[in-house]
Design a protein around this motif. Structure first.
Motif, PDB file in Angstrom:
ATOM      1  N   VAL A   1      33.517  34.666  46.241  1.00 21.89           N
ATOM      2  CA  VAL A   1      32.654  34.360  45.302  1.00 21.89           C
ATOM      3  C   VAL A   1      31.187  33.819  45.770  1.00 21.89           C
ATOM      4  O   VAL A   1      31.552  32.789  46.212  1.00 21.89           O
ATOM      5  CB  VAL A   1      33.357  33.416  44.032  1.00 21.89           C
ATOM      6  N   ARG A   2      30.079  34.130  45.257  1.00 21.68           N
ATOM      7  CA  ARG A   2      28.842  33.943  45.700  1.00 21.68           C
ATOM      8  C   ARG A   2      28.052  33.648  44.516  1.00 21.68           C
ATOM      9  O   ARG A   2      27.718  34.751  43.678  1.00 21.68           O
ATOM     10  CB  ARG A   2      28.297  34.936  46.854  1.00 21.68           C
ATOM     11  N   ASP A   3      27.397  32.447  44.363  1.00 25.46           N
ATOM     12  CA  ASP A   3      26.397  32.132  43.625  1.00 25.46           C
ATOM     13  C   ASP A   3      26.591  32.793  42.051  1.00 25.46           C
ATOM     14  O   ASP A   3      25.711  33.487  41.401  1.00 25.46           O
ATOM     15  CB  ASP A   3      24.846  32.771  43.932  1.00 25.46           C
ATOM     16  N   LEU A   4      27.867  32.468  41.551  1.00 25.87           N
ATOM     17  CA  LEU A   4      28.317  33.101  40.235  1.00 25.87           C
ATOM     18  C   LEU A   4      27.474  32.378  39.096  1.00 25.87           C
ATOM     19  O   LEU A   4      27.714  31.106  39.000  1.00 25.87           O
ATOM     20  CB  LEU A   4      29.610  33.059  40.081  1.00 25.87           C
ATOM     21  N   ARG A   5      26.897  33.097  38.201  1.00 26.01           N
ATOM     22  CA  ARG A   5      26.065  32.529  37.093  1.00 26.01           C
ATOM     23  C   ARG A   5      26.589  33.305  35.725  1.00 26.01           C
ATOM     24  O   ARG A   5      26.697  34.547  35.894  1.00 26.01           O
ATOM     25  CB  ARG A   5      24.714  32.666  37.354  1.00 26.01           C
TER      26      ARG A   5
ATOM     27  N   ASP B   1      35.637  30.611  48.632  1.00 22.98           N
ATOM     28  CA  ASP B   1      36.344  31.801  49.278  1.00 22.98           C
ATOM     29  C   ASP B   1      37.745  31.547  48.937  1.00 22.98           C
ATOM     30  O   ASP B   1      38.098  30.090  48.707  1.00 22.98           O
ATOM     31  CB  ASP B   1      35.854  31.679  50.591  1.00 22.98           C
ATOM     32  N   LEU B   2      38.781  32.559  48.936  1.00 25.02           N
ATOM     33  CA  LEU B   2      40.053  32.211  48.928  1.00 25.02           C
ATOM     34  C   LEU B   2      40.799  33.202  49.800  1.00 25.02           C
ATOM     35  O   LEU B   2      40.745  34.442  49.895  1.00 25.02           O
ATOM     36  CB  LEU B   2      40.532  32.354  47.322  1.00 25.02           C
ATOM     37  N   ALA B   3      41.656  32.624  50.811  1.00 27.08           N
ATOM     38  CA  ALA B   3      42.237  33.366  51.736  1.00 27.08           C
ATOM     39  C   ALA B   3      43.463  34.299  51.357  1.00 27.08           C
ATOM     40  O   ALA B   3      44.095  33.553  50.556  1.00 27.08           O
ATOM     41  CB  ALA B   3      42.532  32.585  53.204  1.00 27.08           C
ATOM     42  N   ALA B   4      44.147  34.979  52.006  1.00 28.61           N
ATOM     43  CA  ALA B   4      45.444  35.404  51.589  1.00 28.61           C
ATOM     44  C   ALA B   4      46.434  34.328  51.928  1.00 28.61           C
ATOM     45  O   ALA B   4      46.389  33.585  52.881  1.00 28.61           O
ATOM     46  CB  ALA B   4      45.685  36.738  52.540  1.00 28.61           C
ATOM     47  N   GLY B   5      47.455  34.209  50.991  1.00 31.50           N
ATOM     48  CA  GLY B   5      48.397  33.230  51.200  1.00 31.50           C
ATOM     49  C   GLY B   5      47.873  31.748  50.820  1.00 31.50           C
ATOM     50  O   GLY B   5      48.881  30.956  50.929  1.00 31.50           O
ATOM     51  N   GLU B   6      46.728  31.623  50.186  1.00 32.44           N
ATOM     52  CA  GLU B   6      46.140  30.263  49.981  1.00 32.44           C
ATOM     53  C   GLU B   6      46.189  30.110  48.418  1.00 32.44           C
ATOM     54  O   GLU B   6      46.103  30.962  47.685  1.00 32.44           O
ATOM     55  CB  GLU B   6      44.754  30.288  50.408  1.00 32.44           C
ATOM     56  N   THR B   7      46.422  28.898  48.061  1.00 33.43           N
ATOM     57  CA  THR B   7      46.436  28.563  46.650  1.00 33.43           C
ATOM     58  C   THR B   7      45.312  27.461  46.383  1.00 33.43           C
ATOM     59  O   THR B   7      44.802  26.686  47.180  1.00 33.43           O
ATOM     60  CB  THR B   7      47.641  27.896  46.317  1.00 33.43           C
TER      61      THR B   7
ATOM     62  N   GLN C   1      28.245  37.326  42.929  1.00 35.17           N
ATOM     63  CA  GLN C   1      28.862  38.503  43.445  1.00 35.17           C
ATOM     64  C   GLN C   1      30.333  37.998  43.351  1.00 35.17           C
ATOM     65  O   GLN C   1      30.612  36.886  43.972  1.00 35.17           O
ATOM     66  CB  GLN C   1      28.100  38.897  44.838  1.00 35.17           C
ATOM     67  N   VAL C   2      31.194  39.078  43.157  1.00 37.01           N
ATOM     68  CA  VAL C   2      32.659  38.895  43.410  1.00 37.01           C
ATOM     69  C   VAL C   2      33.250  39.905  44.137  1.00 37.01           C
ATOM     70  O   VAL C   2      33.077  40.943  43.815  1.00 37.01           O
ATOM     71  CB  VAL C   2      33.470  38.799  41.943  1.00 37.01           C
ATOM     72  N   VAL C   3      33.814  39.588  45.359  1.00 35.04           N
ATOM     73  CA  VAL C   3      34.356  40.473  46.325  1.00 35.04           C
ATOM     74  C   VAL C   3      35.503  40.385  46.645  1.00 35.04           C
ATOM     75  O   VAL C   3      36.095  39.512  46.885  1.00 35.04           O
ATOM     76  CB  VAL C   3      33.627  40.450  47.745  1.00 35.04           C
ATOM     77  N   ILE C   4      36.652  41.175  46.138  1.00 38.60           N
ATOM     78  CA  ILE C   4      37.994  41.253  46.474  1.00 38.60           C
ATOM     79  C   ILE C   4      38.642  42.154  47.281  1.00 38.60           C
ATOM     80  O   ILE C   4      38.477  43.233  47.071  1.00 38.60           O
ATOM     81  CB  ILE C   4      38.838  41.695  44.944  1.00 38.60           C
ATOM     82  N   ASP C   5      39.391  41.610  48.196  1.00 40.51           N
ATOM     83  CA  ASP C   5      39.876  42.515  49.556  1.00 40.51           C
ATOM     84  C   ASP C   5      38.739  43.448  49.907  1.00 40.51           C
ATOM     85  O   ASP C   5      39.131  44.539  49.996  1.00 40.51           O
ATOM     86  CB  ASP C   5      41.074  43.331  48.682  1.00 40.51           C
ATOM     87  N   GLY C   6      37.524  42.871  50.121  1.00 38.46           N
ATOM     88  CA  GLY C   6      36.415  43.738  50.567  1.00 38.46           C
ATOM     89  C   GLY C   6      35.689  44.664  49.648  1.00 38.46           C
ATOM     90  O   GLY C   6      34.652  45.317  50.178  1.00 38.46           O
TER      91      GLY C   6
END
Length: 217
Positions: free
Chosen positions: A4-8, A27-33, A61-66
């Motif tokens: 997630v970048r600069d979300l407004r 950012d949120l990595a796989a397997g992370e809470t 910007q929201v990027v999910i799984d690339g």
């Protein structure tokens, strides 16, 4: 898994513009809470809606799984929710005409990932094994919440978005449900982003993001 970048985000209210999010990044990595905390109105639930593609940001910007979900059509975002995201909001959104068993299996079937044995195990771990033939109206609020959580997990999503998922449960039930969710995150590599007001739950998660007035505090 999630960037997630600069979300407004702002909303018009009574002729005025109400700024909800003012440049949130994480950012949120796989397997992370990750726990989202903060006072009411700080933008926590808005972040979940934007990450889930249920609303669109003013900027950022929201990027999910690339994949940049802002570049997706509504149809593509709906497909992403079916196959990649497990969403648990405060409204249970169970289907009244389906039994508990069929509600749990619903999203997994849409994603073509229905595993009857896995769904049965989830129901048992959520304390619903003896409720499977009942309908939502026959359940308590806490039981309905557990069905909604089981439904989100049954599809084996890559990311779980949860808005106070244990808010309708007593402390003992909440502890049991959180134990199941955290266990599945560890076992499957699922990432989990959770809004919570509970210090106990936030402390048990890998990281915390505290919001204040639409910004990371």
């Amino acid at each position: 898994m999630l960037s997630v970048r600069d979300l407004r985000k702002s909303y018009a209210l009574g002729g005025q513009t109400l700024q909800i999010l003012q440049g949130v990044s994480f950012d949120l990595a796989a397997g992370e809470t990750l726990a989202l905390t903060g006072e009411s109105g700080s933008g926590k639930s808005t972040i979940l809606h934007l990450v889930g593609g249920l609303d669109r940001p003013d900027a950022g910007q929201v990027v999910i799984d690339g994949r940049d979900i802002g570049a997706m059509s509504d149809k593509q975002q709906a497909q992403l929710r079916r196959t990649t995201l497990g969403i648990v909001f405060q409204q249970f959104n169970l289907i009244p005409s389906l039994t508990v068993a069929d509600n749990i299996a619903f999203q997994a079937r849409l994603a073509r990932r229905h595993d009857p044995s896995y769904a049965a195990d989830l129901a048992s771990e959520m304390g619903l094994a003896d409720q499977l033939t009942k309908y939502p109206e026959q359940l308590s609020g806490g039981q309905q919440q557990r069905v909604a959580i089981a439904r989100s997990l049954a599809a084996k999503p890559k990311i779980i978005l949860a808005d106070e998922p244990t808010g309708n449960l007593d402390e003992t039930s909440a502890d049991a449900v959180m134990a199941v969710m955290n266990q599945l995150v560890r076992e499957t590599g699922t990432a989990m982003l959770m809004v919570t007001h509970s210090e106990k739950i936030a402390h048990a998660m890998d990281r915390r993001l505290h919001l204040s007035h639409g910004q990371v505090a």
